[in-house]
Write a protein that holds these residues in place. Structure first.
Motif, PDB file in Angstrom:
ATOM      1  N   LEU A  46       3.288  -7.819  -4.166  1.00 40.21           N
ATOM      2  CA  LEU A  46       2.545  -6.583  -3.907  1.00 40.21           C
ATOM      3  C   LEU A  46       3.016  -5.978  -2.591  1.00 40.21           C
ATOM      4  O   LEU A  46       3.027  -6.649  -1.558  1.00 40.21           O
ATOM      5  CB  LEU A  46       1.043  -6.859  -3.842  1.00 40.21           C
ATOM      6  CG  LEU A  46       0.162  -5.637  -3.518  1.00 40.21           C
ATOM      7  CD1 LEU A  46       0.184  -4.638  -4.674  1.00 40.21           C
ATOM      8  CD2 LEU A  46      -1.279  -6.059  -3.215  1.00 40.21           C
ATOM      9  N   THR A  47       3.411  -4.701  -2.642  1.00 44.81           N
ATOM     10  CA  THR A  47       3.852  -3.990  -1.440  1.00 44.81           C
ATOM     11  C   THR A  47       3.005  -2.735  -1.255  1.00 44.81           C
ATOM     12  O   THR A  47       3.312  -1.676  -1.812  1.00 44.81           O
ATOM     13  CB  THR A  47       5.338  -3.595  -1.538  1.00 44.81           C
ATOM     14  OG1 THR A  47       6.129  -4.753  -1.799  1.00 44.81           O
ATOM     15  CG2 THR A  47       5.815  -2.954  -0.238  1.00 44.81           C
ATOM     16  N   PRO A  48       1.912  -2.829  -0.492  1.00 43.19           N
ATOM     17  CA  PRO A  48       1.135  -1.620  -0.192  1.00 43.19           C
ATOM     18  C   PRO A  48       1.829  -0.832   0.922  1.00 43.19           C
ATOM     19  O   PRO A  48       2.312  -1.414   1.891  1.00 43.19           O
ATOM     20  CB  PRO A  48      -0.212  -2.177   0.295  1.00 43.19           C
ATOM     21  CG  PRO A  48      -0.145  -3.673   0.104  1.00 43.19           C
ATOM     22  CD  PRO A  48       1.299  -4.033   0.082  1.00 43.19           C
ATOM     23  N   PHE A  49       1.902   0.480   0.787  1.00 44.55           N
ATOM     24  CA  PHE A  49       2.513   1.286   1.846  1.00 44.55           C
ATOM     25  C   PHE A  49       1.843   2.652   1.896  1.00 44.55           C
ATOM     26  O   PHE A  49       1.287   3.126   0.901  1.00 44.55           O
ATOM     27  CB  PHE A  49       4.025   1.428   1.637  1.00 44.55           C
ATOM     28  CG  PHE A  49       4.407   2.180   0.394  1.00 44.55           C
ATOM     29  CD1 PHE A  49       4.687   3.536   0.442  1.00 44.55           C
ATOM     30  CD2 PHE A  49       4.486   1.533  -0.831  1.00 44.55           C
ATOM     31  CE1 PHE A  49       5.031   4.237  -0.706  1.00 44.55           C
ATOM     32  CE2 PHE A  49       4.833   2.219  -1.989  1.00 44.55           C
ATOM     33  CZ  PHE A  49       5.104   3.574  -1.923  1.00 44.55           C
ATOM     34  N   ASN A  50       1.886   3.264   3.059  1.00 45.68           N
ATOM     35  CA  ASN A  50       1.261   4.570   3.249  1.00 45.68           C
ATOM     36  C   ASN A  50       2.074   5.658   2.556  1.00 45.68           C
ATOM     37  O   ASN A  50       3.258   5.837   2.841  1.00 45.68           O
ATOM     38  CB  ASN A  50       1.149   4.896   4.736  1.00 45.68           C
ATOM     39  CG  ASN A  50       0.248   3.928   5.475  1.00 45.68           C
ATOM     40  OD1 ASN A  50      -0.621   3.301   4.879  1.00 45.68           O
ATOM     41  ND2 ASN A  50       0.453   3.791   6.775  1.00 45.68           N
ATOM     42  N   ALA A  51       1.444   6.374   1.648  1.00 43.10           N
ATOM     43  CA  ALA A  51       2.118   7.480   0.967  1.00 43.10           C
ATOM     44  C   ALA A  51       2.413   8.598   1.960  1.00 43.10           C
ATOM     45  O   ALA A  51       1.639   8.839   2.891  1.00 43.10           O
ATOM     46  CB  ALA A  51       1.243   8.002  -0.168  1.00 43.10           C
ATOM     47  N   VAL A  52       3.550   9.264   1.767  1.00 41.99           N
ATOM     48  CA  VAL A  52       3.925  10.409   2.602  1.00 41.99           C
ATOM     49  C   VAL A  52       4.340  11.556   1.686  1.00 41.99           C
ATOM     50  O   VAL A  52       4.793  11.328   0.566  1.00 41.99           O
ATOM     51  CB  VAL A  52       5.081  10.061   3.573  1.00 41.99           C
ATOM     52  CG1 VAL A  52       4.625   9.074   4.621  1.00 41.99           C
ATOM     53  CG2 VAL A  52       6.284   9.512   2.819  1.00 41.99           C
TER      54      VAL A  52
END
Length: 407
Positions: A290-296
């Motif tokens: 799982l790789t959560p990341f901030n959407a841009v």
């Protein structure tokens, strides 16, 4: 140092001892195929605490191995986020840089993103398929065009990192995807695929090809969250992703495939609570990464307009839903000098074979050449940095902002 000379150096350094790759995710997989392409067959195992498969051991097990082995292996550090930890580990066991270990980036070159068509079944808020002006009619890359591009890539960049069969498209909408995958695999090239997993396709057929890396792009676990940016008339459609994830796991187990499945969870202000926790539990249950990341708000063209205080676009894109306000991001980072760009080592190719300025750009006016086969790959970076889009991106500090904010 040229690729051939560097490869000879690596062969000499690793001669008569096994090679271990520290890091089993993308870069580690890329280096494994890099070794195979250059006829280096003394790979022993990956070292990684988060990824479990028959080719991977834990850091603790690796340390035990180092204590007991008669001849130390040659180690390749292939994890950006664990770079210091792995370097320190090598130092503890008196392994010398270059002589006993190196970084994968000492050898690996560019990666390639090839859109086989320009369609997607969704319109996500952080993707130009959902937030940008449509770029003309549908396009499909012919198979013979694809093979000529791959052959050129191998000829001019034998140290390539990987080929991803996506940039701004949903590759699984192509019913003939199988032959494109097989051609890349025949060349011993690390292969990456991405899908939103929210439509019907033959999951088992794709799983049977045992691809290296499969990215599942999503932004919600519950219907109410997912439907916020992917409106659907039928509630059951939102759970296509969840049911398909379970089906994917079942086929992987039945066919005994080692594909690394990475759930890329796009974080917004509204989905970082229970949705993210539920997705964490599901990924653990299914043994997926799982790789959560901030959407841009990509593409770069949109980001530059926002930096130029385009208030209409800011409201249209509902930028308040992003965790980091795009204007504030750039304001905080634009004074940093341009050194490294997270997009610099990626080369993006459209379905027509045209070359984008970078993998973060989308507009057809931002094309370096109409045919990648007509330009030397070694000239791409210098040509790109002269382009107005690249200059504007650096001027606003966007590369540095992405490096520090997305994660």
């Amino acid at each position: 140092m040229k690729v051939c000379a560097k490869m000879n150096t690596l062969k000499e350094l690793s001669e008569n001892r096994p090679i271990v790759i520290l890091g089993a995710k993308n870069t580690g997989i890329d280096f494994y195929h890099f070794l195979k392409r250059h006829n280096i067959h003394n790979f022993l195992f990956y070292v990684d605490n988060k990824i479990q498969n028959d080719k991977t051991v834990s850091i603790e097990s690796f340390c035990d191995y180092l204590r007991k082995c008669d001849k130390k292996p040659y180690a390749i550090i292939a994890s950006r986020f664990m770079m210091k930890d792995f370097s320190d580990l090598c130092d503890v066991f008196r392994m010398k840089y270059t002589e006993d270990y190196c970084k994968a980036t000492d050898y690996l070159g560019p990666s390639y993103q090839i859109d086989l068509h320009n369609r997607c079944n969704l319109k996500c808020p952080s993707c130009p398929q959902g937030n940008y002006t449509p770029q003309g009619k549908q396009e499909f890359m012919p198979f013979d065009k694809f093979t000529s591009i791959v052959d050129k890539i191998l000829l001019e960049t034998p140290n390539l990192s990987n080929i991803a069969l996506y940039c701004w498209s949903e590759p699984f909408l192509r019913t003939d995807l199988k032959k494109f995958i097989e051609y890349v695999q025949e060349k011993n090239i690390s292969l990456q695929l991405s899908t939103n997993l929210n439509h019907d396709f033959d999951i088992r057929q794709i799983v049977s090809l045992n691809i290296d890396y499969l990215r599942i792009s999503t932004s919600g676990y519950y219907f109410s969250t997912y439907n916020r940016d992917h409106p659907s008339r039928r509630e059951r459609e939102s759970y296509h992703v969840i049911s398909n994830l379970r089906e994917l796991r079942r086929h992987l187990d039945e066919l005994k495939c080692s594909t690394l499945v990475d759930i890329a969870f796009h974080k917004y202000k509204y989905n970082i609570g229970d949705d993210l926790e539920k997705m964490k539990l599901l990924s653990e249950e299914l043994h997926f990464y799982l790789t959560p990341f901030n959407a841009v708000p990509l593409p770069i063209e949109n980001y530059i307009r926002l930096c130029q205080n385009d208030t209409y676009l800011y409201k249209k894109m509902e930028c308040q839903k992003f965790i980091n306000d795009p204007i504030s991001i750039v304001r905080d980072h634009q004074n940093f000098k341009y050194e490294n760009c997270s997009f610099a080592n990626a080369i993006a190719i459209t379905p027509s074979g045209a070359l984008r300025v970078c993998c973060g750009s989308f507009d057809k006016k931002n094309i370096l050449t109409d045919d990648i086969c007509g330009i030397k790959i070694s000239d791409i970076r210098a040509t790109r940095e002269k382009h107005k889009l690249c200059k504007d991106c650096r001027r606003f500090g966007i590369p540095h902002a992405f490096e520090t904010v997305v994660s």
